[in-house]
Design a protein around this motif. Sequence first.
Motif, PDB file in Angstrom:
ATOM      1  N   PHE A  98       0.818  -1.214   0.000  1.00  0.00           N
ATOM      2  CA  PHE A  98       0.000   0.000   0.000  1.00  0.00           C
ATOM      3  C   PHE A  98       0.858   1.274   0.000  1.00  0.00           C
ATOM      4  CE2 PHE A  98      -2.674  -3.374   1.448  1.00  0.00           C
ATOM      5  CZ  PHE A  98      -3.925  -3.065   0.940  1.00  0.00           C
ATOM      6  N   VAL A  99       2.157   1.106   0.056  1.00  0.00           N
ATOM      7  CA  VAL A  99       3.040   2.279   0.153  1.00  0.00           C
ATOM      8  C   VAL A  99       3.381   2.761  -1.255  1.00  0.00           C
ATOM      9  CG1 VAL A  99       5.266   3.129   0.994  1.00  0.00           C
ATOM     10  CG2 VAL A  99       3.953   1.502   2.381  1.00  0.00           C
ATOM     11  N   PHE A 100       2.829   3.915  -1.624  1.00  0.00           N
ATOM     12  CA  PHE A 100       3.080   4.510  -2.942  1.00  0.00           C
ATOM     13  C   PHE A 100       3.714   5.877  -2.729  1.00  0.00           C
ATOM     14  CE2 PHE A 100      -0.571   1.756  -3.475  1.00  0.00           C
ATOM     15  CZ  PHE A 100      -0.300   1.093  -4.659  1.00  0.00           C
ATOM     16  N   PRO A 101       4.934   6.091  -3.230  1.00  0.00           N
ATOM     17  CA  PRO A 101       5.580   7.387  -2.999  1.00  0.00           C
ATOM     18  C   PRO A 101       4.748   8.565  -3.512  1.00  0.00           C
ATOM     19  CG  PRO A 101       7.102   5.830  -4.032  1.00  0.00           C
ATOM     20  CD  PRO A 101       5.765   5.160  -3.969  1.00  0.00           C
ATOM     21  N   GLU A 102       3.980   8.351  -4.585  1.00  0.00           N
ATOM     22  CA  GLU A 102       3.220   9.481  -5.152  1.00  0.00           C
ATOM     23  C   GLU A 102       2.044   9.910  -4.268  1.00  0.00           C
ATOM     24  OE1 GLU A 102       3.710   6.458  -6.370  1.00  0.00           O
ATOM     25  OE2 GLU A 102       2.161   5.822  -7.799  1.00  0.00           O
ATOM     26  N   LEU A 103       1.729   9.130  -3.228  1.00  0.00           N
ATOM     27  CA  LEU A 103       0.699   9.578  -2.288  1.00  0.00           C
ATOM     28  C   LEU A 103       1.248  10.589  -1.282  1.00  0.00           C
ATOM     29  CD1 LEU A 103      -1.136   6.235  -1.323  1.00  0.00           C
ATOM     30  CD2 LEU A 103      -2.050   8.099  -2.732  1.00  0.00           C
TER      31      LEU A 103
ATOM     32  N   ARG B 136      -7.385   8.010   5.224  1.00  0.00           N
ATOM     33  CA  ARG B 136      -6.915   9.328   4.770  1.00  0.00           C
ATOM     34  C   ARG B 136      -6.804   9.383   3.245  1.00  0.00           C
ATOM     35  NH1 ARG B 136      -8.077  13.645   7.237  1.00  0.00           N
ATOM     36  NH2 ARG B 136      -7.668  14.098   5.065  1.00  0.00           N
ATOM     37  N   TYR B 137      -6.018   8.498   2.655  1.00  0.00           N
ATOM     38  CA  TYR B 137      -5.698   8.708   1.229  1.00  0.00           C
ATOM     39  C   TYR B 137      -6.902   8.437   0.316  1.00  0.00           C
ATOM     40  CZ  TYR B 137      -0.783   8.973   2.659  1.00  0.00           C
ATOM     41  OH  TYR B 137       0.409   9.320   3.247  1.00  0.00           O
ATOM     42  N   LEU B 138      -7.708   7.407   0.630  1.00  0.00           N
ATOM     43  CA  LEU B 138      -8.879   7.196  -0.246  1.00  0.00           C
ATOM     44  C   LEU B 138      -9.880   8.331  -0.074  1.00  0.00           C
ATOM     45  CD1 LEU B 138     -10.302   4.205  -1.734  1.00  0.00           C
ATOM     46  CD2 LEU B 138      -7.949   4.947  -1.750  1.00  0.00           C
ATOM     47  N   GLY B 139      -9.924   8.904   1.117  1.00  0.00           N
ATOM     48  CA  GLY B 139     -10.770  10.091   1.321  1.00  0.00           C
ATOM     49  C   GLY B 139     -10.244  11.271   0.515  1.00  0.00           C
ATOM     50  N   ASP B 140      -8.940  11.477   0.555  1.00  0.00           N
ATOM     51  CA  ASP B 140      -8.342  12.590  -0.204  1.00  0.00           C
ATOM     52  C   ASP B 140      -8.575  12.403  -1.700  1.00  0.00           C
ATOM     53  OD1 ASP B 140      -7.335  13.497   2.220  1.00  0.00           O
ATOM     54  OD2 ASP B 140      -5.426  12.457   1.957  1.00  0.00           O
ATOM     55  N   LEU B 141      -8.593  11.146  -2.134  1.00  0.00           N
ATOM     56  CA  LEU B 141      -8.768  10.872  -3.566  1.00  0.00           C
ATOM     57  C   LEU B 141     -10.240  10.719  -3.948  1.00  0.00           C
ATOM     58  CD1 LEU B 141      -5.737   8.461  -3.997  1.00  0.00           C
ATOM     59  CD2 LEU B 141      -6.024  10.684  -5.117  1.00  0.00           C
ATOM     60  N   SER B 142     -11.139  10.916  -2.980  1.00  0.00           N
ATOM     61  CA  SER B 142     -12.585  10.870  -3.265  1.00  0.00           C
ATOM     62  C   SER B 142     -13.149  12.272  -3.009  1.00  0.00           C
ATOM     63  CB  SER B 142     -13.280   9.824  -2.384  1.00  0.00           C
ATOM     64  OG  SER B 142     -12.678   8.557  -2.522  1.00  0.00           O
ATOM     65  N   GLY B 143     -13.722  12.470  -1.816  1.00  0.00           N
ATOM     66  CA  GLY B 143     -14.294  13.786  -1.481  1.00  0.00           C
ATOM     67  C   GLY B 143     -13.275  14.909  -1.587  1.00  0.00           C
ATOM     68  N   GLY B 144     -12.026  14.605  -1.284  1.00  0.00           N
ATOM     69  CA  GLY B 144     -10.963  15.616  -1.354  1.00  0.00           C
ATOM     70  C   GLY B 144     -10.819  16.233  -2.740  1.00  0.00           C
TER      71      GLY B 144
ATOM     72  N   GLY C 167       0.705  12.414 -10.850  1.00  0.00           N
ATOM     73  CA  GLY C 167       0.977  11.033 -11.229  1.00  0.00           C
ATOM     74  C   GLY C 167      -0.093  10.054 -10.793  1.00  0.00           C
ATOM     75  N   ILE C 168      -1.209  10.558 -10.273  1.00  0.00           N
ATOM     76  CA  ILE C 168      -2.301   9.657  -9.866  1.00  0.00           C
ATOM     77  C   ILE C 168      -3.579  10.089 -10.571  1.00  0.00           C
ATOM     78  CG2 ILE C 168      -3.832   9.039  -7.935  1.00  0.00           C
ATOM     79  CD1 ILE C 168      -1.465   8.814  -6.153  1.00  0.00           C
ATOM     80  N   GLU C 169      -4.272   9.105 -11.109  1.00  0.00           N
ATOM     81  CA  GLU C 169      -5.579   9.362 -11.720  1.00  0.00           C
ATOM     82  C   GLU C 169      -6.590   8.805 -10.716  1.00  0.00           C
ATOM     83  OE1 GLU C 169      -8.774   9.461 -13.854  1.00  0.00           O
ATOM     84  OE2 GLU C 169      -7.948   7.496 -14.366  1.00  0.00           O
ATOM     85  N   PRO C 170      -7.281   9.691  -9.953  1.00  0.00           N
ATOM     86  CA  PRO C 170      -8.017   9.202  -8.780  1.00  0.00           C
ATOM     87  C   PRO C 170      -8.967   8.019  -9.021  1.00  0.00           C
ATOM     88  CG  PRO C 170      -7.817  11.565  -8.632  1.00  0.00           C
ATOM     89  CD  PRO C 170      -7.282  11.176  -9.999  1.00  0.00           C
ATOM     90  N   PRO C 171      -9.868   8.048 -10.031  1.00  0.00           N
ATOM     91  CA  PRO C 171     -10.788   6.895 -10.131  1.00  0.00           C
ATOM     92  C   PRO C 171     -10.044   5.571 -10.351  1.00  0.00           C
ATOM     93  CG  PRO C 171     -11.550   8.720 -11.494  1.00  0.00           C
ATOM     94  CD  PRO C 171     -10.177   9.092 -11.017  1.00  0.00           C
TER      95      PRO C 171
ATOM     96  N   TYR D 172      -6.807   0.314  -5.663  1.00  0.00           N
ATOM     97  CA  TYR D 172      -6.650   0.220  -4.209  1.00  0.00           C
ATOM     98  C   TYR D 172      -7.628  -0.810  -3.645  1.00  0.00           C
ATOM     99  CZ  TYR D 172      -5.471   2.055   0.441  1.00  0.00           C
ATOM    100  OH  TYR D 172      -5.013   2.207   1.735  1.00  0.00           O
ATOM    101  N   ARG D 173      -8.861  -0.798  -4.143  1.00  0.00           N
ATOM    102  CA  ARG D 173      -9.849  -1.784  -3.663  1.00  0.00           C
ATOM    103  C   ARG D 173      -9.396  -3.194  -4.015  1.00  0.00           C
ATOM    104  NH1 ARG D 173     -13.717   2.130  -5.690  1.00  0.00           N
ATOM    105  NH2 ARG D 173     -14.101   3.494  -3.900  1.00  0.00           N
ATOM    106  N   GLU D 174      -8.763  -3.352  -5.177  1.00  0.00           N
ATOM    107  CA  GLU D 174      -8.247  -4.682  -5.541  1.00  0.00           C
ATOM    108  C   GLU D 174      -7.137  -5.104  -4.580  1.00  0.00           C
ATOM    109  OE1 GLU D 174      -9.350  -4.108 -10.252  1.00  0.00           O
ATOM    110  OE2 GLU D 174      -7.234  -4.272  -9.695  1.00  0.00           O
TER     111      GLU D 174
END
Length: 212
Positions: A75-80, A129-137, A162-166, A172-174
């Motif tokens: 789950f550790v992605f430097p781009e997050l 935190r991060y899925l929230g930032d990439l959703s509602g954020g 470098g991240i395409e949120p959807p 991430y769910r996978e």
Amino acid sequence: MTLADPATEPLSVRLRTGTRPDHDAAQGSGFLDRLAAGDLPRAAYADLATQHYFIYETLEQAAAAMAADPVAGRFVFPELTRLPALTADLAHLAVEVKEPLPATEEYCERMREVAFDEPWGFVAHHYTRYLGDLSGGQYLGPAIARAYGLDGAGHQFFVFDGIEPPAFRTGYRELLDGAAFSPEDEERFLAEVVEAYRLNIAVLAELKERWS
Ligand code: HEM
């Protein structure tokens, strides 16, 4: 086992349905909506960024500690990583980082307890935190930028290069569904996400009290 047994559902589905009330309580806490509407002074946004600074400092120290873990490390992605963006935002907003709010301190303390050596603990706090930032954020960031006249600088926290949120959220769910948690750790993980929402709600409540 029947189809109704929750253990037959993928973890990402159990997570989403099981924590929806917690999410909705976090979303409904008021402070973020008021910021997005521009109803609060700019210093209130700077205060949120300050609390985020402490939260992500701890979370990203946990990511460094867990990077080599076979379960958590996936789950550790430097781009997050958000700390450099937060540092730049705070510099732009001309804020000196002082003390965390008591609720922020409690949140960081909980992460120090469970996110540095327990994969379920790390992934729970990482996800919240991060899925929230990439959703509602992704809605909140542009709204806050408009409300406070931030033109490029000052809201980099919401911008993930470098991240395409959807697509990232799907991947991430996978990852969650493939995470090798024992049944016990899966329950600990779900309970910790509820706790992470509670800790976030407490921070938002203290911010709301300070700025209302
Ligand atoms: C004004 C505040 C908020 C709004 C408008 C908002 C909105 C949303 C939306 C639209 C989604 C996408 C749901 C989907 O994919 O169908 C989402 C997901 C999510 N939000 Fe929020 N949210 C807010 C606050 C928060 C807070 C405070 C947290 C926790 C720190 C949070 C954590 C999450 C998480 C973890 C997800 C991913 C759920 C999943 O698909 O597993 N949100 N949010």
